[in-house]
Design a protein around this motif. Structure first.
Motif, PDB file in Angstrom:
ATOM      1  N   LYS A 232       2.703   7.139   8.564  1.00 21.34           N
ATOM      2  CA  LYS A 232       2.430   5.753   8.207  1.00 21.34           C
ATOM      3  C   LYS A 232       1.714   5.049   9.356  1.00 21.34           C
ATOM      4  O   LYS A 232       1.896   5.412  10.520  1.00 21.34           O
ATOM      5  CB  LYS A 232       3.756   5.022   7.897  1.00 21.34           C
ATOM      6  CG  LYS A 232       4.456   5.589   6.658  1.00 21.34           C
ATOM      7  CD  LYS A 232       5.917   5.235   6.623  1.00 21.34           C
ATOM      8  CE  LYS A 232       6.758   6.094   7.544  1.00 21.34           C
ATOM      9  NZ  LYS A 232       6.895   7.490   7.127  1.00 21.34           N
TER      10      LYS A 232
ATOM     11  N   LEU B 200       2.163   7.224   1.961  1.00 22.53           N
ATOM     12  CA  LEU B 200       2.874   6.080   2.527  1.00 22.53           C
ATOM     13  C   LEU B 200       2.100   5.411   3.661  1.00 22.53           C
ATOM     14  O   LEU B 200       2.653   4.586   4.384  1.00 22.53           O
ATOM     15  CB  LEU B 200       4.242   6.526   3.051  1.00 22.53           C
ATOM     16  CG  LEU B 200       5.146   7.267   2.069  1.00 22.53           C
ATOM     17  CD1 LEU B 200       6.449   7.676   2.746  1.00 22.53           C
ATOM     18  CD2 LEU B 200       5.431   6.412   0.839  1.00 22.53           C
TER      19      LEU B 200
ATOM     20  N   TRP C  69       2.483   1.633   3.976  1.00 19.64           N
ATOM     21  CA  TRP C  69       3.812   1.035   3.853  1.00 19.64           C
ATOM     22  C   TRP C  69       4.300   0.496   5.195  1.00 19.64           C
ATOM     23  O   TRP C  69       4.008   1.051   6.260  1.00 19.64           O
ATOM     24  CB  TRP C  69       4.810   2.066   3.330  1.00 19.64           C
ATOM     25  CG  TRP C  69       4.811   2.165   1.829  1.00 19.64           C
ATOM     26  CD1 TRP C  69       3.773   1.902   0.999  1.00 19.64           C
ATOM     27  CD2 TRP C  69       5.903   2.554   1.004  1.00 19.64           C
ATOM     28  NE1 TRP C  69       4.154   2.116  -0.296  1.00 19.64           N
ATOM     29  CE2 TRP C  69       5.446   2.511  -0.328  1.00 19.64           C
ATOM     30  CE3 TRP C  69       7.218   2.949   1.258  1.00 19.64           C
ATOM     31  CZ2 TRP C  69       6.272   2.838  -1.407  1.00 19.64           C
ATOM     32  CZ3 TRP C  69       8.033   3.281   0.189  1.00 19.64           C
ATOM     33  CH2 TRP C  69       7.571   3.220  -1.126  1.00 19.64           C
TER      34      TRP C  69
END
Length: 244
Positions: A143, A170, A173
């Motif tokens: 991430k 992800l 995120w």
């Protein structure tokens, strides 16, 4: 496939799914011919349960690769077994370095003290690279918020030095997104998280993190090392995606 064709394919995938959610990116990656045959590589660490749960819902027979370095916390090994059973993961592949390699390169079981990069290569990178030969790409849990080396991470990137694609569903995120997903889906946390380990690797090279410290401060503490090596190419850190 020629390198330029792969670069264009990755660029097209990022453009196609740029505004999609993490779940949508993962779902399309698992079914889009342009992404090819994929495996999820998971450490079964502090935040791994999110992607593992997504895969179990979308396509639970997705190959899941777990690297047992034989230096992991006992809590990680127990968590891996319990979580795999709970989520019904049907194609779990547990990797180890060969005993021959370990005896040849680390006979005293102390390579992590002398040369941590070499230890990671021996116990993680080489077994993983061998396992990935039969795949067109792999799914990671990286991430952007995890540090400057990942700040420009894209959903799709070309793995440097190979002909494989890496998928990072992800990438965009935030920590609160991770917490919310875990809470809403009532997912079990790694038992070491509550004991001050927000990032979990091998036992000798991971320490608890104090309040206010960077979440990865406990990895290879007091050294310049920040990555285990599976996101390196030719011994150098891969800092940006293919479009950088």
């Amino acid at each position: 496939m020629p390198h330029n064709d792969l670069t264009n394919r990755v660029r097209a995938l990022n453009e196609r799914y740029r505004h999609h959610s993490a779940t949508s990116v993962l779902q399309h990656a698992l079914s889009d011919p342009e992404a090819g045959k994929l495996a999820l590589v998971s450490s079964f660490g502090a935040e791994s349960v999110v992607l593992l749960h997504m895969v179990s819902v979308l396509q639970r027979d997705t190959p899941v690769i777990f690297i047992d370095t034989e230096m992991l916390f006992t809590e990680t090994l127990v968590y891996q077994q319990e979580l795999s059973e709970r989520l019904g993961l049907s194609d779990l592949r547990i990797l180890h370095a060969s005993q021959y390699s370990l005896k040849a390169a680390d006979p005293g079981n102390d390579l992590h003290l002398k040369d941590p990069d070499a230890c990671c290569t021996l116990r993680k990178t080489l077994p993983l690279q061998a396992a990935l030969h039969s795949f067109d790409g792999w799914i990671t849990g990286r991430k952007r918020y995890q540090g400057s080396t990942r700040a420009e991470l894209e959903f799709f990137e070309l793995e440097a030095g190979t002909h494989r694609i890496k998928v990072n569903p992800l990438a965009h995120w935030a920590p609160e997104d991770m917490r919310t997903y875990m809470e809403e889906n009532r997912l079990p946390r790694h038992p070491l998280v509550s004991r001050g380990y927000p990032s979990i690797g091998c036992m000798p090279c991971t320490t608890a993190v104090k309040p206010g410290e960077d979440p990865r401060a406990g990895r290879w503490r007091d050294s310049e090392k920040t990555e285990c090596g599976i996101h390196f190419a030719n011994g150098k850190m891969v800092r940006k995606g293919v479009n950088a």
